[in-house]
Motif scaffolding. Sequence first.
Motif, PDB file in Angstrom:
ATOM      1  N   ASN A 105      40.196 -13.543  -6.461  1.00 42.29           N
ATOM      2  CA  ASN A 105      40.787 -14.350  -7.537  1.00 42.29           C
ATOM      3  C   ASN A 105      39.744 -15.193  -8.272  1.00 42.29           C
ATOM      4  OD1 ASN A 105      42.344 -16.073  -9.068  1.00 42.29           O
ATOM      5  ND2 ASN A 105      43.893 -16.331  -7.479  1.00 42.29           N
ATOM      6  N   LYS A 106      39.131 -14.600  -9.305  1.00 37.43           N
ATOM      7  CA  LYS A 106      38.090 -15.339 -10.055  1.00 37.43           C
ATOM      8  C   LYS A 106      38.663 -16.503 -10.843  1.00 37.43           C
ATOM      9  CE  LYS A 106      39.438 -11.468 -12.128  1.00 37.43           C
ATOM     10  NZ  LYS A 106      39.515 -10.079 -11.737  1.00 37.43           N
ATOM     11  N   ALA A 107      39.928 -16.354 -11.313  1.00 36.08           N
ATOM     12  CA  ALA A 107      40.525 -17.437 -12.101  1.00 36.08           C
ATOM     13  C   ALA A 107      40.632 -18.698 -11.244  1.00 36.08           C
ATOM     14  CB  ALA A 107      41.903 -17.008 -12.599  1.00 36.08           C
ATOM     15  N   ILE A 158      27.841  -7.092 -18.073  1.00 29.80           N
ATOM     16  CA  ILE A 158      29.109  -6.466 -18.456  1.00 29.80           C
ATOM     17  C   ILE A 158      30.018  -6.690 -17.255  1.00 29.80           C
ATOM     18  CG2 ILE A 158      30.286  -4.280 -18.941  1.00 29.80           C
ATOM     19  CD1 ILE A 158      27.555  -3.203 -19.975  1.00 29.80           C
ATOM     20  N   LEU A 159      31.026  -7.531 -17.406  1.00 30.85           N
ATOM     21  CA  LEU A 159      31.817  -7.921 -16.232  1.00 30.85           C
ATOM     22  C   LEU A 159      33.281  -7.554 -16.333  1.00 30.85           C
ATOM     23  CD1 LEU A 159      30.280 -11.445 -15.529  1.00 30.85           C
ATOM     24  CD2 LEU A 159      30.002  -9.380 -14.171  1.00 30.85           C
ATOM     25  N   ASN A 160      33.695  -6.964 -17.450  1.00 30.93           N
ATOM     26  CA  ASN A 160      35.108  -6.598 -17.555  1.00 30.93           C
ATOM     27  C   ASN A 160      35.247  -5.094 -17.773  1.00 30.93           C
ATOM     28  OD1 ASN A 160      37.785  -6.262 -19.315  1.00 30.93           O
ATOM     29  ND2 ASN A 160      38.018  -7.939 -17.867  1.00 30.93           N
ATOM     30  N   GLY A 161      35.755  -4.430 -16.745  1.00 27.48           N
ATOM     31  CA  GLY A 161      35.899  -2.977 -16.791  1.00 27.48           C
ATOM     32  C   GLY A 161      36.845  -2.536 -17.894  1.00 27.48           C
ATOM     33  N   THR A 162      37.916  -3.296 -18.091  1.00 31.04           N
ATOM     34  CA  THR A 162      38.900  -2.932 -19.117  1.00 31.04           C
ATOM     35  C   THR A 162      38.245  -2.910 -20.496  1.00 31.04           C
ATOM     36  OG1 THR A 162      40.634  -3.917 -17.782  1.00 31.04           O
ATOM     37  CG2 THR A 162      41.129  -3.615 -20.119  1.00 31.04           C
ATOM     38  N   CYS A 163      37.495  -3.956 -20.827  1.00 30.77           N
ATOM     39  CA  CYS A 163      36.846  -4.016 -22.151  1.00 30.77           C
ATOM     40  C   CYS A 163      35.785  -2.935 -22.294  1.00 30.77           C
ATOM     41  CB  CYS A 163      36.196  -5.393 -22.368  1.00 30.77           C
ATOM     42  SG  CYS A 163      37.408  -6.667 -22.659  1.00 30.77           S
ATOM     43  N   GLY A 188      45.254   0.554 -13.521  1.00 27.10           N
ATOM     44  CA  GLY A 188      45.129  -0.577 -12.588  1.00 27.10           C
ATOM     45  C   GLY A 188      43.889  -1.414 -12.805  1.00 27.10           C
ATOM     46  N   TYR A 189      43.218  -1.262 -13.979  1.00 26.83           N
ATOM     47  CA  TYR A 189      42.005  -2.046 -14.235  1.00 26.83           C
ATOM     48  C   TYR A 189      42.337  -3.436 -14.783  1.00 26.83           C
ATOM     49  CZ  TYR A 189      39.956   2.689 -14.456  1.00 26.83           C
ATOM     50  OH  TYR A 189      39.590   3.980 -14.209  1.00 26.83           O
ATOM     51  N   ALA A 190      43.408  -3.488 -15.583  1.00 30.97           N
ATOM     52  CA  ALA A 190      43.667  -4.713 -16.362  1.00 30.97           C
ATOM     53  C   ALA A 190      44.278  -5.817 -15.504  1.00 30.97           C
ATOM     54  CB  ALA A 190      44.592  -4.371 -17.527  1.00 30.97           C
ATOM     55  N   PHE A 196      43.815 -11.696 -20.946  1.00 31.18           N
ATOM     56  CA  PHE A 196      42.678 -12.261 -20.211  1.00 31.18           C
ATOM     57  C   PHE A 196      41.472 -11.322 -20.304  1.00 31.18           C
ATOM     58  CE2 PHE A 196      43.793 -15.821 -17.111  1.00 31.18           C
ATOM     59  CZ  PHE A 196      44.757 -16.322 -17.962  1.00 31.18           C
ATOM     60  N   ASP A 197      41.728 -10.026 -20.283  1.00 35.14           N
ATOM     61  CA  ASP A 197      40.630  -9.053 -20.389  1.00 35.14           C
ATOM     62  C   ASP A 197      40.085  -9.033 -21.810  1.00 35.14           C
ATOM     63  OD1 ASP A 197      40.689  -7.693 -17.690  1.00 35.14           O
ATOM     64  OD2 ASP A 197      42.756  -7.347 -18.286  1.00 35.14           O
ATOM     65  N   VAL A 198      40.963  -8.710 -22.772  1.00 36.78           N
ATOM     66  CA  VAL A 198      40.453  -8.403 -24.122  1.00 36.78           C
ATOM     67  C   VAL A 198      40.000  -9.645 -24.877  1.00 36.78           C
ATOM     68  CG1 VAL A 198      41.724  -6.242 -24.310  1.00 36.78           C
ATOM     69  CG2 VAL A 198      42.752  -8.321 -25.208  1.00 36.78           C
ATOM     70  N   ILE A 201      38.551 -13.927 -21.383  1.00 33.27           N
ATOM     71  CA  ILE A 201      38.779 -14.982 -20.372  1.00 33.27           C
ATOM     72  C   ILE A 201      38.340 -14.509 -18.982  1.00 33.27           C
ATOM     73  CG2 ILE A 201      40.496 -16.600 -19.407  1.00 33.27           C
ATOM     74  CD1 ILE A 201      40.443 -16.725 -22.444  1.00 33.27           C
ATOM     75  N   ASP A 202      38.667 -13.255 -18.665  1.00 32.08           N
ATOM     76  CA  ASP A 202      38.281 -12.715 -17.356  1.00 32.08           C
ATOM     77  C   ASP A 202      36.754 -12.734 -17.214  1.00 32.08           C
ATOM     78  OD1 ASP A 202      39.008 -11.079 -14.863  1.00 32.08           O
ATOM     79  OD2 ASP A 202      37.600  -9.754 -15.887  1.00 32.08           O
ATOM     80  N   THR A 203      36.049 -12.335 -18.268  1.00 35.95           N
ATOM     81  CA  THR A 203      34.579 -12.378 -18.214  1.00 35.95           C
ATOM     82  C   THR A 203      34.101 -13.827 -18.080  1.00 35.95           C
ATOM     83  OG1 THR A 203      34.435 -10.391 -19.572  1.00 35.95           O
ATOM     84  CG2 THR A 203      32.465 -11.758 -19.473  1.00 35.95           C
ATOM     85  N   HIS A 205      35.648 -16.283 -16.551  1.00 37.96           N
ATOM     86  CA  HIS A 205      35.818 -16.695 -15.148  1.00 37.96           C
ATOM     87  C   HIS A 205      34.645 -16.173 -14.308  1.00 37.96           C
ATOM     88  CE1 HIS A 205      40.453 -16.854 -15.858  1.00 37.96           C
ATOM     89  NE2 HIS A 205      39.917 -18.044 -16.042  1.00 37.96           N
ATOM     90  N   LYS A 206      34.282 -14.914 -14.557  1.00 37.60           N
ATOM     91  CA  LYS A 206      33.244 -14.291 -13.720  1.00 37.60           C
ATOM     92  C   LYS A 206      31.860 -14.872 -14.009  1.00 37.60           C
ATOM     93  CE  LYS A 206      35.908 -10.039 -13.311  1.00 37.60           C
ATOM     94  NZ  LYS A 206      36.174  -8.723 -13.917  1.00 37.60           N
ATOM     95  N   ILE A 207      31.548 -15.097 -15.285  1.00 39.70           N
ATOM     96  CA  ILE A 207      30.214 -15.646 -15.593  1.00 39.70           C
ATOM     97  C   ILE A 207      30.130 -17.093 -15.087  1.00 39.70           C
ATOM     98  CG2 ILE A 207      30.638 -16.416 -17.995  1.00 39.70           C
ATOM     99  CD1 ILE A 207      27.425 -14.705 -16.847  1.00 39.70           C
TER     100      ILE A 207
HETATM  101  N1  HSE Z   1      40.719  -6.818 -15.185  1.00 34.31           N
HETATM  102  C1  HSE Z   1      39.448  -6.817 -14.587  1.00 34.31           C
HETATM  103  C2  HSE Z   1      38.551  -5.829 -15.321  1.00 34.31           C
HETATM  104  C3  HSE Z   1      39.586  -6.432 -13.145  1.00 34.31           C
HETATM  105  O1  HSE Z   1      39.030  -5.078 -16.148  1.00 34.31           O
HETATM  106  O2  HSE Z   1      37.358  -5.814 -15.055  1.00 34.31           O
HETATM  107  C4  HSE Z   1      38.351  -6.725 -12.386  1.00 34.31           C
HETATM  108  O3  HSE Z   1      38.165  -8.074 -12.246  1.00 34.31           O
END
Ligand code: HSE
Length: 430
Positions: A105-107, A158-163, A188-190, A196-198, A201-203, A205-207
């Motif tokens: 849970n990065k958030a 590059i930290l977001n697989g979806t993007c 199941g990536y998003a 949050f992905d596009v 925001i997800d990136t 959290h990770k950075i």
């Molecule tokens: N939604 C995230 C991604 C899952 O697309 O990278 C991995 O944290």
Amino acid sequence: MSKPFRVAVAGLGTVGAGVVKILEDNKDVITKRAGRPVEVVGIMARDKTKDRGIDVSKYKWSETLEEFLNNDVDCVAEMIGGSEGIAKDCVEGALSSGKHVVTANKALLAHHGAALSALAETGKVQINFEAAVGGGIPIIKSLREGLAANKIKSVIDILNGTCNYILTEMQQTGRDFADVLKEAQEKGYAEADPTFDVDGIDTAHKIALLTSIAFGVKPDIDHMEINGIRNITAEDLVHAEELGYKIKLFGICKNINGKLVKSVEPCLVPLGSTISAVDGVLNAVNIEGDFVGTSLSVGFGAGQNATASAVVADIIDLARGNEIPTFGVPANDLVDADWGDVGDSVSRFYVRLVVVDKPGVLAEISAIMRDNNVSMEAVLQRGEDDENVPVSVVITSHLVKQSNIVKALDLIAQKQNLSESPCLMRIESV
Ligand code: HSE
Ligand code: NAP
């Protein structure tokens, strides 16, 4: 045989169900490597009847968080998600009752990492979170342990697989954004909320988490400009390629003269660079340290198997008795960073302006660029027969302070009465 290491898993969605599966399927190697059996004791999700690809009847199902936290276990694996609510209550409850936590849970950690790290230390337990950032790489262990000897200069990832998947598919197939996003969700990536992905925001959290480990600062998502990929058009991808670049969504943190500058932004990278070849759902982390030089790691950062693999590795680490502070230094030693302004950073840039193709337009754009010390490297315009149809003007700049080019674009937008906001992207030479 040594005493089993007992685990309770909260959340049995993409990641949680994957964790249970790996612990079942690879029981033999996991037992050898952990030096003891690792046993799932309790599980929890919302809907007991859902098909998850695992036999839930083998484990004790909890209906409430209170019941779940009463399981007699060494470790709680939190795979629910979200920075507040039940995920936070679960992690705090586990740490407060002397249980280790493994989370993806990065958030949660980006918002509450410093406090949770302190809580873990008070209870003499650990929080492991390899799966939260590029799980299949694995980058937390690399940065926190393998690169511990270095002062870090920059982290560009590059930290977001979806993007990355969306940008790759758009570029390679010309499909539209919404169509490709739907496919990423089905795979199941998003995130539960794909904005949050596009939207980056997800990136972010990770950075924030990598920045904390790299620079010894508290996780922080406030001091950061965040731009996602929603406004990138197929046309930008084509122009970028024509100019010799690909577009990637980067999480960036750089130490610039003692100040940390952090951002999430789509950037152009030269075709032919190693990172430009990191396509699809793959993630990449590029770290520059003072002694190690540049280290680039690539792997899957989203999806059931890669993510659950990282969670189980964290569980094995705990079963072995390995101990390390959450962010690499004791919680009390994490400092508030001295944040710099991204506007002061100096880069080359890509600009796309949609203008009316009439005499003097390019002259006025060039004059405003000149007046703001922006030196243009290349200019591309494809005219239309009909002068009433707006056309794109694409410009790449030489090195320039970001605030100068932003000011120039504001002035151009006013003077040319642009119908669309200018598109501005940094060119990163990773
Ligand atoms: N939604 C995230 C991604 C899952 O697309 O990278 C991995 O944290
Ligand atoms: P998910 O598929 O949506 O699964 C979430 C799980 O939590 C579901 O099993 C759900 O139960 C359960 N849950 C939700 N609210 C609950 C509640 N109030 N009480 C009990 N259980 C509850 O999410 P996911 O993709 O596995 O993600 C989980 C975590 O991993 C998130 O923090 C995410 O950011 C992170 N992560 C995901 C990926 C990925 O590729 N998916 C990669 C890296 C990190 P039901 O199944 O019964 O609805």
